[in-house]
Design a protein around this motif. Structure first.
Motif, short mmCIF file in Angstrom:
data_model
loop_
_atom_site.label_atom_id
_atom_site.label_comp_id
_atom_site.label_asym_id
_atom_site.label_seq_id
_atom_site.Cartn_x
_atom_site.Cartn_y
_atom_site.Cartn_z
N ARG A 20 12.20 7.96 -4.16
CA ARG A 20 11.31 7.14 -4.99
C ARG A 20 11.66 5.66 -4.83
O ARG A 20 10.77 4.80 -4.70
N ALA A 21 12.95 5.33 -4.82
CA ALA A 21 13.36 3.94 -4.65
C ALA A 21 12.95 3.40 -3.29
O ALA A 21 12.49 2.25 -3.17
N VAL A 22 13.08 4.22 -2.25
CA VAL A 22 12.66 3.80 -0.91
C VAL A 22 11.16 3.57 -0.88
O VAL A 22 10.67 2.57 -0.32
N THR A 23 10.40 4.47 -1.50
CA THR A 23 8.94 4.31 -1.55
C THR A 23 8.57 2.99 -2.23
O THR A 23 7.72 2.23 -1.73
N GLU A 24 9.16 2.72 -3.38
CA GLU A 24 8.84 1.48 -4.10
C GLU A 24 9.19 0.25 -3.28
O GLU A 24 8.43 -0.73 -3.25
N ARG A 25 10.33 0.29 -2.59
CA ARG A 25 10.73 -0.86 -1.77
C ARG A 25 9.79 -1.04 -0.58
O ARG A 25 9.41 -2.17 -0.24
N PHE A 26 9.38 0.06 0.03
CA PHE A 26 8.45 -0.04 1.15
C PHE A 26 7.13 -0.67 0.72
O PHE A 26 6.57 -1.51 1.42
N VAL A 27 6.62 -0.24 -0.43
CA VAL A 27 5.38 -0.82 -0.94
C VAL A 27 5.56 -2.31 -1.20
O VAL A 27 4.70 -3.14 -0.86
N ALA A 28 6.70 -2.69 -1.78
CA ALA A 28 6.97 -4.10 -2.05
C ALA A 28 7.05 -4.91 -0.75
O ALA A 28 6.75 -6.11 -0.75
N GLU A 29 7.45 -4.24 0.35
CA GLU A 29 7.56 -4.92 1.64
C GLU A 29 6.25 -4.90 2.42
O GLU A 29 6.21 -5.33 3.57
N GLY A 30 5.17 -4.35 1.83
CA GLY A 30 3.87 -4.42 2.45
C GLY A 30 3.36 -3.15 3.08
O GLY A 30 2.27 -3.13 3.66
N ALA A 31 4.12 -2.04 2.97
CA ALA A 31 3.72 -0.80 3.62
C ALA A 31 2.76 0.01 2.75
O ALA A 31 2.73 -0.13 1.52
N SER A 32 2.01 0.88 3.41
CA SER A 32 1.27 1.95 2.74
C SER A 32 2.08 3.22 2.95
O SER A 32 2.58 3.47 4.06
N VAL A 33 2.22 4.04 1.91
CA VAL A 33 3.20 5.12 1.96
C VAL A 33 2.58 6.45 1.56
O VAL A 33 1.95 6.58 0.51
N GLY A 34 2.77 7.46 2.40
CA GLY A 34 2.51 8.83 2.04
C GLY A 34 3.77 9.44 1.46
O GLY A 34 4.87 9.18 1.97
N ILE A 35 3.63 10.21 0.41
CA ILE A 35 4.79 10.81 -0.26
C ILE A 35 4.61 12.31 -0.30
O ILE A 35 3.57 12.81 -0.76
#
Length: 275
Positions: A20-35
């Protein structure tokens, strides 16, 4: 501008803890994320909080069809896949071999390795065609237990050694098209669960069991403290020369080693022999 602008990532075990922390950081860095996660309630929470930046798939990492579905749903939502993050895992409650009942040892082994090792392989297999298309990368969650002992028990530690081997082998097999690296966190406060054979309890990795003074940095980290290396390895611009590498983020434990020998197993054997 973030390090992952216009990047698309799939994270397994992204509904809680480190994922979850990695997902949130990726989104903050501009990524779109599948979980991908087993728990639909956790996925609904993440979806409601992160909105259109994520798409969620309820599935089991030990099922190849679920892995393929997670890849397909991520690509359908965002048009491509640049990075696969294999992160879902289970724990063994620091169980030593003498403490494991013979009648559930094989069951516990099969369950833990199915998630911690086979789950990574199945996710990699499902993601590979899309990553070949984008010249992407894989990032696997290894552990301080990938390099030494006492980072778990007799099941978890070998499983994380296997992850280190998987990173190196896949880096060799998939070069030069797809890069493969890993992150080896130390202690992470998370609700990592036991295998069902060991009770299936969540929340077994507790701050109450962690002594920061056993580590040179003398800090008690959060899951978010470990997300930087994942961003680095998912960023082609910042890690293009790296493959087959595992970033060790173990609070300095590897330079100090284990401060005290755990004699519990020896004592158990002695006590068992005496009775």
């Amino acid at each position: 501008m973030g390090w992952l602008d216009n990047q698309v990532v799939l994270v397994t075990g992204g509904g809680s803890g480190l994922g979850r922390a990695v997902t949130e950081r990726f989104v903050a860095e501009g990524a779109s994320v599948g979980i991908m996660d087993l728990d639909e309630d956790r996925l609904e929470t993440v979806q409601s909080e992160l909105g259109e930046s994520v798409v969620t798939t309820a599935g089991d990492v030990t099922d190849i069809d679920d892995n393929k579905r997670a890849v397909a749903e991520t690509v359908d939502a965002f048009g491509k896949l640049d990075t696969f993050v294999g992160n879902a895992g289970v724990f063994d409650q620091n169980a030593a071999l003498p403490e494991l009942a013979p009648d559930n040892l094989a069951e516990s082994f099969t369950e833990l390795f199915s998630v911690n090792v086979l789950g990574y392989m199945l996710g990699a297999k499902a993601a590979l065609p899309e990553l070949v298309e984008t010249g992407g990368q894989m990032v696997f969650t290894a552990s301080q237990a990938s390099f030494g002992s006492d980072g778990g028990g007799v099941l978890y530690v070998p499983s994380k050694h296997a992850v280190a081997g998987l990173v190196r082998q896949l880096a060799f097999e998939l070069a030069p098209t797809v890069r493969v690296n890993g992150v080896a966190p130390g202690y992470v406060p998370t609700d990592l669960s036991d295998t069902d054979a060991l009770g299936g309890d969540r929340g077994v990795v507790s701050p109450d069991t962690f002594d920061p003074e056993n580590h040179p940095l003398e800090m008690t980290p959060t899951a978010a403290d470990y997300t930087g290396p994942y961003v680095l390895l998912a960023s082609p611009e910042n890690s293009s020369p790296m493959t087959g590498s595992i970033v060790r983020a173990d609070l300095g434990r590897s330079v100090r080693g284990i401060s005290e020998v755990n004699r519990s197993a020896v004592e158990y054997i002695t006590d068992d022999t005496d009775t």
